[in-house]
Design an enzyme around this catalytic site. Structure first.
Site, PDB file in Angstrom:
ATOM      1  N   GLU A  85      -9.030 -11.860  -6.565  1.00 28.68           N
ATOM      2  CA  GLU A  85      -8.190 -10.655  -6.440  1.00 28.68           C
ATOM      3  C   GLU A  85      -6.992 -10.686  -7.382  1.00 28.68           C
ATOM      4  O   GLU A  85      -6.617  -9.651  -7.951  1.00 28.68           O
ATOM      5  CB  GLU A  85      -7.746 -10.490  -4.983  1.00 28.68           C
ATOM      6  CG  GLU A  85      -8.929 -10.159  -4.072  1.00 28.68           C
ATOM      7  CD  GLU A  85      -8.567 -10.008  -2.602  1.00 28.68           C
ATOM      8  OE1 GLU A  85      -7.385 -10.210  -2.236  1.00 28.68           O
ATOM      9  OE2 GLU A  85      -9.470  -9.674  -1.820  1.00 28.68           O
ATOM     10  N   LYS A 118       0.831  -1.203   0.000  1.00 24.92           N
ATOM     11  CA  LYS A 118       0.000   0.000   0.000  1.00 24.92           C
ATOM     12  C   LYS A 118       0.869   1.257   0.000  1.00 24.92           C
ATOM     13  O   LYS A 118       2.068   1.202   0.300  1.00 24.92           O
ATOM     14  CB  LYS A 118      -0.894  -0.014   1.243  1.00 24.92           C
ATOM     15  CG  LYS A 118      -1.870  -1.189   1.322  1.00 24.92           C
ATOM     16  CD  LYS A 118      -2.705  -1.080   2.606  1.00 24.92           C
ATOM     17  CE  LYS A 118      -3.763  -2.174   2.693  1.00 24.92           C
ATOM     18  NZ  LYS A 118      -4.666  -1.943   3.844  1.00 24.92           N
ATOM     19  N   HIS A 146      -1.868  -5.215   1.855  1.00 22.98           N
ATOM     20  CA  HIS A 146      -3.081  -6.022   1.768  1.00 22.98           C
ATOM     21  C   HIS A 146      -2.664  -7.455   1.456  1.00 22.98           C
ATOM     22  O   HIS A 146      -1.713  -7.673   0.707  1.00 22.98           O
ATOM     23  CB  HIS A 146      -3.983  -5.511   0.636  1.00 22.98           C
ATOM     24  CG  HIS A 146      -5.045  -6.517   0.261  1.00 22.98           C
ATOM     25  ND1 HIS A 146      -6.226  -6.639   0.969  1.00 22.98           N
ATOM     26  CD2 HIS A 146      -5.080  -7.489  -0.693  1.00 22.98           C
ATOM     27  CE1 HIS A 146      -6.949  -7.625   0.441  1.00 22.98           C
ATOM     28  NE2 HIS A 146      -6.265  -8.157  -0.565  1.00 22.98           N
ATOM     29  N   TYR A 150     -12.712  -3.354  -2.078  1.00 26.04           N
ATOM     30  CA  TYR A 150     -13.153  -3.150  -0.697  1.00 26.04           C
ATOM     31  C   TYR A 150     -14.675  -3.047  -0.620  1.00 26.04           C
ATOM     32  O   TYR A 150     -15.216  -2.277   0.188  1.00 26.04           O
ATOM     33  CB  TYR A 150     -12.482  -1.906  -0.105  1.00 26.04           C
ATOM     34  CG  TYR A 150     -11.017  -2.099   0.263  1.00 26.04           C
ATOM     35  CD1 TYR A 150     -10.588  -3.230   0.966  1.00 26.04           C
ATOM     36  CD2 TYR A 150     -10.058  -1.140  -0.065  1.00 26.04           C
ATOM     37  CE1 TYR A 150      -9.251  -3.406   1.311  1.00 26.04           C
ATOM     38  CE2 TYR A 150      -8.722  -1.307   0.295  1.00 26.04           C
ATOM     39  CZ  TYR A 150      -8.332  -2.442   0.979  1.00 26.04           C
ATOM     40  OH  TYR A 150      -7.009  -2.616   1.334  1.00 26.04           O
ATOM     41  N   ASN A 171      -1.645   0.397   7.080  1.00 31.15           N
ATOM     42  CA  ASN A 171      -1.093  -0.852   7.618  1.00 31.15           C
ATOM     43  C   ASN A 171      -0.280  -1.636   6.594  1.00 31.15           C
ATOM     44  O   ASN A 171      -0.267  -2.847   6.589  1.00 31.15           O
ATOM     45  CB  ASN A 171      -2.210  -1.691   8.247  1.00 31.15           C
ATOM     46  CG  ASN A 171      -3.318  -2.008   7.269  1.00 31.15           C
ATOM     47  OD1 ASN A 171      -3.222  -1.649   6.089  1.00 31.15           O
ATOM     48  ND2 ASN A 171      -4.344  -2.692   7.715  1.00 31.15           N
TER      49      ASN A 171
END
Ligand code: UDP
Ligand code: MG
Length: 155
Positions: free
Chosen positions: A126, A9, A115, A49, A112
């Site tokens: 995905e 990310k 993913h 998401y 964070n």
């Protein structure tokens, strides 16, 4: 073997730790089957998401995921989905165990670092969402016998 999706990310890109994160997967014995840098847009994030679009933090999550380009990885190995989730750590990096990527590199529930797909079904969806045909490669690293017993490779 399973192939799972990892996104480094913007929080990982900004900190300059993409290489260290990729090294962790390589050192573990996981195969980097696909890897590219891309910019995410609202369309793909709303799909990715979908379980969070109605949450109050969703606009902030969108901004966060579009702050810089990301690196997407297709990571392959026996039980790769569970292995990579375990290496990722708890969603809130403050609660993530030391030794996990989130536990070692973050302090936030949103920023964070990476993913990782949460089930084999979602991993397949995905990987197909972020990689086009021909961008995920099927090759056998010569190190494989050092990471697995022969019978494990048949699973
Ligand atoms: N997230 C957030 N606030 C929350 C929960 C989640 O900003 O209260 C963000 C966070 O970046 C997380 C992502 O939304 O990684 C996806 O949430 P999910 O519950 O799927 O967690 P994950 O599978 O990433 O651990
Ligand atoms: Mg999730």
């Amino acid at each position: 073997m399973q192939t799972t999706l990892v996104i480094i990310k913007p929080s990982g890109i900004q900190k300059g730790i993409a290489g260290r994160i990729i090294s962790r997967f390589e050192e573990k014995g996981l195969i980097i089957a696909g890897m590219k840098m891309m910019e995410l847009n609202e369309n793909i994030l709303r799909e990715h998401y979908a379980h969070l679009v109605d949450r109050p933090f969703f606009p902030s999550l969108l901004r966060s995921m579009m702050a810089t380009p990301v690196v997407v990885l297709a990571v392959k190995g026996v039980d790769a989905v569970a292995v990579v989730r375990a290496m990722t750590g708890a969603t809130n990096a403050r609660n993530a165990a030391p030794g996990t990527i989130r536990g070692d590199f973050g302090m936030s529930g949103q920023e964070n670092i990476i993913h990782a797909s949460d089930s084999p079904e979602n991993a397949a969806i995905e990987v197909a969402r972020f990689f086009k045909a021909g961008e995920v490669f099927d090759y056998t690293p010569c190190t494989l016998p050092a990471f697995y017993a022969p019978d494990e490779l048949n699973s």
